[in-house]
Motif scaffolding. Structure first.
Motif, mmCIF file in Angstrom:
data_model
loop_
_atom_site.group_PDB
_atom_site.id
_atom_site.type_symbol
_atom_site.label_atom_id
_atom_site.label_comp_id
_atom_site.label_asym_id
_atom_site.label_seq_id
_atom_site.Cartn_x
_atom_site.Cartn_y
_atom_site.Cartn_z
ATOM 1 N N ARG A 21 36.609 86.949 21.276
ATOM 2 C CA ARG A 21 37.178 87.384 22.554
ATOM 3 C C ARG A 21 36.563 88.708 22.994
ATOM 4 N NH1 ARG A 21 38.753 84.586 26.386
ATOM 5 N NH2 ARG A 21 39.324 83.212 24.685
ATOM 6 N N TYR A 22 36.291 89.570 22.030
ATOM 7 C CA TYR A 22 35.670 90.857 22.367
ATOM 8 C C TYR A 22 34.252 90.640 22.921
ATOM 9 C CZ TYR A 22 34.020 95.648 22.071
ATOM 10 O OH TYR A 22 33.496 96.883 22.381
ATOM 11 N N ARG A 23 33.479 89.746 22.286
ATOM 12 C CA ARG A 23 32.135 89.439 22.791
ATOM 13 C C ARG A 23 32.201 88.838 24.190
ATOM 14 N NH1 ARG A 23 31.233 88.214 17.408
ATOM 15 N NH2 ARG A 23 31.683 86.012 17.684
ATOM 16 N N HIS A 24 33.159 87.935 24.392
ATOM 17 C CA HIS A 24 33.364 87.342 25.721
ATOM 18 C C HIS A 24 33.681 88.441 26.740
ATOM 19 C CE1 HIS A 24 35.123 85.053 29.032
ATOM 20 N NE2 HIS A 24 36.252 85.714 28.850
ATOM 21 N N THR A 25 34.533 89.356 26.357
ATOM 22 C CA THR A 25 34.942 90.452 27.241
ATOM 23 C C THR A 25 33.743 91.310 27.653
ATOM 24 O OG1 THR A 25 37.197 90.508 26.396
ATOM 25 C CG2 THR A 25 36.355 92.547 27.295
ATOM 26 N N LEU A 26 32.893 91.616 26.698
ATOM 27 C CA LEU A 26 31.685 92.382 27.039
ATOM 28 C C LEU A 26 30.795 91.578 27.983
ATOM 29 C CD1 LEU A 26 30.726 94.056 23.630
ATOM 30 C CD2 LEU A 26 31.947 95.074 25.575
ATOM 31 N N GLY A 27 30.692 90.282 27.737
ATOM 32 C CA GLY A 27 29.907 89.426 28.628
ATOM 33 C C GLY A 27 30.451 89.420 30.043
ATOM 34 N N VAL A 28 31.782 89.397 30.182
ATOM 35 C CA VAL A 28 32.399 89.421 31.509
ATOM 36 C C VAL A 28 32.164 90.773 32.169
ATOM 37 C CG1 VAL A 28 34.572 89.237 32.806
ATOM 38 C CG2 VAL A 28 34.088 87.650 30.932
ATOM 39 N N MET A 29 32.243 91.841 31.394
ATOM 40 C CA MET A 29 31.990 93.171 31.952
ATOM 41 C C MET A 29 30.564 93.259 32.505
ATOM 42 S SD MET A 29 31.982 96.967 30.188
ATOM 43 C CE MET A 29 30.500 96.653 29.241
ATOM 44 N N TYR A 30 29.580 92.824 31.719
ATOM 45 C CA TYR A 30 28.181 92.904 32.157
ATOM 46 C C TYR A 30 27.896 91.954 33.327
ATOM 47 C CZ TYR A 30 27.407 95.642 27.940
ATOM 48 O OH TYR A 30 27.470 96.611 26.964
ATOM 49 N N THR A 31 28.486 90.767 33.281
ATOM 50 C CA THR A 31 28.278 89.815 34.371
ATOM 51 C C THR A 31 28.946 90.316 35.652
ATOM 52 O OG1 THR A 31 28.173 88.019 32.751
ATOM 53 C CG2 THR A 31 28.503 87.381 35.051
ATOM 54 N N SER A 32 30.134 90.892 35.522
ATOM 55 C CA SER A 32 30.807 91.497 36.683
ATOM 56 C C SER A 32 29.947 92.602 37.282
ATOM 57 C CB SER A 32 32.175 92.070 36.283
ATOM 58 O OG SER A 32 33.069 91.055 35.920
ATOM 59 N N ALA A 33 29.345 93.402 36.420
ATOM 60 C CA ALA A 33 28.472 94.484 36.897
ATOM 61 C C ALA A 33 27.271 93.916 37.654
ATOM 62 C CB ALA A 33 28.009 95.344 35.721
ATOM 63 N N ALA A 34 26.665 92.867 37.106
ATOM 64 C CA ALA A 34 25.505 92.261 37.764
ATOM 65 C C ALA A 34 25.887 91.695 39.140
ATOM 66 C CB ALA A 34 24.908 91.158 36.879
ATOM 67 N N LEU A 35 27.028 91.014 39.204
ATOM 68 C CA LEU A 35 27.480 90.458 40.480
ATOM 69 C C LEU A 35 27.855 91.569 41.462
ATOM 70 C CD1 LEU A 35 29.606 87.453 39.152
ATOM 71 C CD2 LEU A 35 27.499 87.292 40.499
#
Length: 195
Positions: A21-35
């Motif tokens: 879940r922590y890895r997923h959370t980091l992925g969402v943070m980075y993807t949100s930043a890119a978007l």
């Protein structure tokens, strides 16, 4: 504008979430930043919302329900039958009370990241979509197409995500939140897609 200490939030979150879940959370943070960079949204708000979107996810379902009752967070019939959905509302509460997030735009993005809703704000759309397309995700149908569309046409990508989510839930035993159905109809029209 408030400056958030992302490293401090990450350190605290790491203790609350399991490793996946922590890895997923980091992925969402980075993807949100890119978007956010692609669509001109506030970069820092996107990172904070992406980072905290699942902060209540690893709380057991019974405890989620009890905490919602304790903090007077309304529970719908669908959420009562599928208490894992409560992590969105409870997450917004915890983001405010435990992580000190006062920005209502961030809190609303956390609330709506699972079901979506009609006429989401740009930040809400970004976090909703980032949760679905982040790099750790791999099971969803049409994922490659939605990932590509996310950087070409945000509303069409949100519609595609909602459409595929509804198909998945309707094909299985998952109960459908009416907000997701309403959001799908709204974004189908917004993206000007024929049924």
């Amino acid at each position: 504008m408030k400056q958030y200490n992302l490293a401090k939030i990450q350190k605290k979150l790491r203790k609350e979430l399991d490793a996946d879940r922590y890895r997923h959370t980091l992925g969402v943070m980075y993807t949100s930043a890119a978007l956010a960079m692609r669509y001109g949204a506030d970069l820092e708000k996107a990172q904070v919302a992406g980072l905290l979107h699942d902060c209540a996810k690893c709380i057991p379902n019974d405890k989620k329900r009890k905490l919602c009752e304790k903090y007077n967070i309304p529970i719908t019939r669908v959420e009562s039958n599928a208490p894992f959905l409560l992590h969105s509302k409870l997450g917004a509460y915890l983001a405010k009370e435990k992580y000190g997030i006062q920005d209502e735009e961030i809190l609303q993005a956390i609330i709506w990241h699972t079901t979506g809703k009609p006429d989401m704000t740009l930040l809400e759309e970004i976090v909703f979509l980032a949760d679905y397309i982040e790099p750790m995700r791999w099971k969803a149908e049409n994922l490659a197409e939605i990932r590509q569309m996310a950087f070409l046409d945000l509303h069409r990508a949100v519609y595609m995500t909602l459409r595929d989510t509804l198909h998945y839930l309707e094909a299985g035993s998952g109960e459908v939140d009416e907000m997701t159905r309403a959001a799908c109809q709204y974004y189908r029209k917004k993206a000007d897609i024929e049924q």
